[in-house]
Design a protein around this motif. Structure first.
Motif, PDB file in Angstrom:
ATOM      1  N   MET A 105       0.897  -1.213   0.100  1.00 52.72           N
ATOM      2  CA  MET A 105       0.017   0.006   0.107  1.00 52.72           C
ATOM      3  C   MET A 105       0.840   1.235   0.123  1.00 52.72           C
ATOM      4  N   VAL A 106       0.181   2.123  -0.304  1.00 56.28           N
ATOM      5  CA  VAL A 106       1.018   3.539  -0.549  1.00 56.28           C
ATOM      6  C   VAL A 106       0.218   4.849   0.272  1.00 56.28           C
ATOM      7  N   VAL A 107       1.047   5.461   1.139  1.00 55.42           N
ATOM      8  CA  VAL A 107       0.375   6.416   2.222  1.00 55.42           C
ATOM      9  C   VAL A 107       0.926   7.715   1.538  1.00 55.42           C
ATOM     10  N   LEU A 108       0.115   8.686   1.008  1.00 54.98           N
ATOM     11  CA  LEU A 108       0.720   9.852   0.779  1.00 54.98           C
ATOM     12  C   LEU A 108       0.266  10.909   1.655  1.00 54.98           C
ATOM     13  N   THR A 109       1.309  11.758   2.168  1.00 60.72           N
ATOM     14  CA  THR A 109       1.144  12.791   3.383  1.00 60.72           C
ATOM     15  C   THR A 109       1.942  13.937   3.108  1.00 60.72           C
ATOM     16  N   GLY A 110       1.230  14.988   3.846  1.00 54.55           N
ATOM     17  CA  GLY A 110       1.758  16.246   3.747  1.00 54.55           C
ATOM     18  C   GLY A 110       0.768  17.095   4.768  1.00 54.55           C
ATOM     19  N   SER A 111       1.339  18.481   4.629  1.00 51.78           N
ATOM     20  CA  SER A 111       0.303  19.510   5.322  1.00 51.78           C
ATOM     21  C   SER A 111      -0.007  20.487   4.526  1.00 51.78           C
ATOM     22  N   GLY A 112      -1.440  21.273   4.941  1.00 50.06           N
ATOM     23  CA  GLY A 112      -1.638  22.289   4.094  1.00 50.06           C
ATOM     24  C   GLY A 112      -1.770  22.014   2.605  1.00 50.06           C
ATOM     25  N   SER A 148       9.171  23.268   2.037  1.00 45.93           N
ATOM     26  CA  SER A 148      10.560  23.452   3.040  1.00 45.93           C
ATOM     27  C   SER A 148      11.011  22.450   3.702  1.00 45.93           C
ATOM     28  N   GLY A 149      10.208  21.229   4.081  1.00 43.49           N
ATOM     29  CA  GLY A 149      10.565  20.288   4.835  1.00 43.49           C
ATOM     30  C   GLY A 149      10.794  20.715   6.191  1.00 43.49           C
ATOM     31  N   ASN A 150      10.374  21.509   6.578  1.00 38.79           N
ATOM     32  CA  ASN A 150      10.571  22.063   8.090  1.00 38.79           C
ATOM     33  C   ASN A 150       9.354  22.108   8.877  1.00 38.79           C
ATOM     34  N   SER A 151       8.279  21.854   8.130  1.00 37.40           N
ATOM     35  CA  SER A 151       6.905  21.837   9.232  1.00 37.40           C
ATOM     36  C   SER A 151       6.908  20.678  10.112  1.00 37.40           C
ATOM     37  N   PRO A 152       6.513  21.368  11.330  1.00 35.28           N
ATOM     38  CA  PRO A 152       6.614  20.556  12.649  1.00 35.28           C
ATOM     39  C   PRO A 152       5.766  19.258  12.495  1.00 35.28           C
ATOM     40  N   GLU A 153       4.745  19.101  11.870  1.00 31.14           N
ATOM     41  CA  GLU A 153       3.915  17.813  11.817  1.00 31.14           C
ATOM     42  C   GLU A 153       4.437  16.926  10.964  1.00 31.14           C
ATOM     43  N   SER A 154       5.151  17.376   9.719  1.00 26.68           N
ATOM     44  CA  SER A 154       5.695  16.610   8.724  1.00 26.68           C
ATOM     45  C   SER A 154       6.749  15.799   9.309  1.00 26.68           C
ATOM     46  N   ILE A 155       7.831  16.605  10.142  1.00 26.26           N
ATOM     47  CA  ILE A 155       8.677  15.795  10.776  1.00 26.26           C
ATOM     48  C   ILE A 155       8.495  14.760  11.721  1.00 26.26           C
TER      49      ILE A 155
END
Length: 425
Positions: free
Chosen positions: A89-96, A147-154
């Motif tokens: 399976m593949v999970v795609l994730t991000g924020s905003g 940016s790769g610096n979003s708190p919830e992404s990390i």
């Protein structure tokens, strides 16, 4: 402070400069804006955003080159290296906006990879814990981030690395200096593909970063068809050039209209484009324009009540005949009930009878050829242009439209909460 990003190479700069000059010379709505010096554009607060919107046809071609160059990495991420299982399976994730990029890709990747593909926000992963993912099966988690610096992404990657050992990770980002890249360097469970530096938009709002991450993610649907992937991206880039040259002026006029709310409609992958367009307009207008996104069939189930005489309706049309039949029915219902102030209809082969006086048809030749799986990146350019010109009408700065500082380019740090070991059981 993050390290300064490299400038683009001389040949790329030359190509971009010539493209911007062509736009300035042929599109009056852009001419005076682009004719100002870079210093004046910075003072007026629109230079970054305008350049980042206009550069997209060129950056899309760069992204296709980067994806093809990373063929081995992408194939290994999906199918596993020697001794590793393929992703079930593949999970795609991000924020905003990055999450809306994931939403654009779930259906195309599921159709191509023939495994379940779900899109889950970083916030869902953090608050839902292990209940969010089906247990046990090997999964590929694809994280999208400008940016790769979003708190919830990390924090979401940290959580999954700790609690889901069957998951492997692929980071698609526009910033090689971001924590999503640097924090996991050398970790065999985390691979990363970094896009061209200039896609890491300097504006507060995401534009070229969004579309380039979507196209980078779409490459996973073409693991054995790289020539076809290049053709699709080239078709989109050509269509985007034509859109900017032919329709930016008309969209500027629409954006300066007397609407106070807007609804963006999309089906399938383009519902993600509708969500991103709604976000663009509300954030870049400082919240002065109320927006929402909906599917065509979903609009009838209550949200139709929010389509008033001061509502702009933006319709992203599918090329698939079945989907378009439903979309055209809904548009004709809006016409029959005289709902909305005006419509902007975007697609390839728009029927004249769908348009009322004052409506705008944004014809996009080649969009049907590219297909609905790739259409969101072109649809969203229309949303970006409406948002950009509306921001100027409101007297705000597109590069930094949040006058009260409510939102920032990167979400501010906040406390990350974790479940106790007992609660995880």
């Amino acid at each position: 402070m993050r390290p300064e990003l490299d400038s683009v190479g001389p040949s790329t700069c030359s190509t971009t400069d010539s493209w911007l000059k062509e736009l300035a010379g042929r599109v009056p709505a852009l001419g005076s804006l682009l004719a100002a010096s870079l210093e004046q554009q910075a003072v007026r607060g629109y230079g970054h955003t305008l350049h980042e919107i206009c550069q997209q046809p060129l950056t899309w071609l760069e992204t296709s080159d980067i994806a093809v160059a990373n063929e081995e990495l992408l194939i290994r991420a999906v199918r596993g290296a020697r001794g590793e299982a393929s992703a079930e399976m593949v999970v795609l994730t991000g924020s905003g906006s990055s999450m809306y990029a994931a939403n654009c890709l779930a259906l195309p990747l599921q159709g191509s990879l023939q495994v379940p593909v779900v899109s889950l926000s970083g916030g869902q992963l953090l608050t839902g814990g292990k209940r969010v993912l089906p247990p046990g099966r090997p999964a590929l988690v694809v994280s999208f981030a400008r940016s790769g610096n979003s708190p919830e992404s990390i924090a979401a990657v940290d959580l999954l690395l700790e609690e889901h050992p069957a998951c492997h990770h692929l980071v698609i980002t526009c910033n090689r200096f971001g924590k999503l890249v640097t924090s996991y360097a050398g970790n065999p469970r985390v691979a990363s593909m970094t896009l061209a530096d200039r896609t890491c938009d300097r504006s507060l709002v995401m534009t070229s970063s969004f579309t380039n991450m979507v196209l980078a993610g779409l490459s996973l649907a073409y693991l054995d068809r790289w020539a076809q992937y290049r053709e699709v991206v080239e078709t989109l880039a050509s269509a985007a050039r034509a859109l900017l040259l032919s329709h930016a002026g008309c969209l500027s006029e629409v954006a300066r209209g007397n609407f106070n709310s807007a609804v963006f409609l999309g089906s399938g992958p383009s519902f993600g484009a509708a969500m991103e367009s709604a976000l663009k307009l509300v954030e870049i207008s400082g919240g002065r324009v109320r927006t929402f996104a909906e599917t065509y069939l979903g609009l009838r189930h209550g949200p139709l009540a929010a389509v008033h005489d001061d509502t702009l309706v933006v319709c992203f049309l599918s090329s698939d005949p079945l989907a378009r039949a439903y979309e055209q029915d809904l548009i004709q219902e809006l016409n029959r009930k005289q709902l909305g102030m005006a419509k902007v209809i975007v697609g390839d082969g728009i029927l004249p009878e769908l348009l009322n006086p004052g409506d705008l048809a944004v014809e996009c030749p080649g969009l049907a050829e590219a297909g609905d799986d790739a259409a969101p990146v072109l649809h969203v350019v229309v949303g970006q242009l409406i948002a950009f010109f509306r921001c100027l009408k409101e007297g705000l700065h597109p590069d930094s439209p949040s006058v009260n500082g409510a939102i920032n380019r990167v979400v501010e740090s906040f406390q990350i909460h974790r479940r106790s070991p007992r609660d995880r059981e």
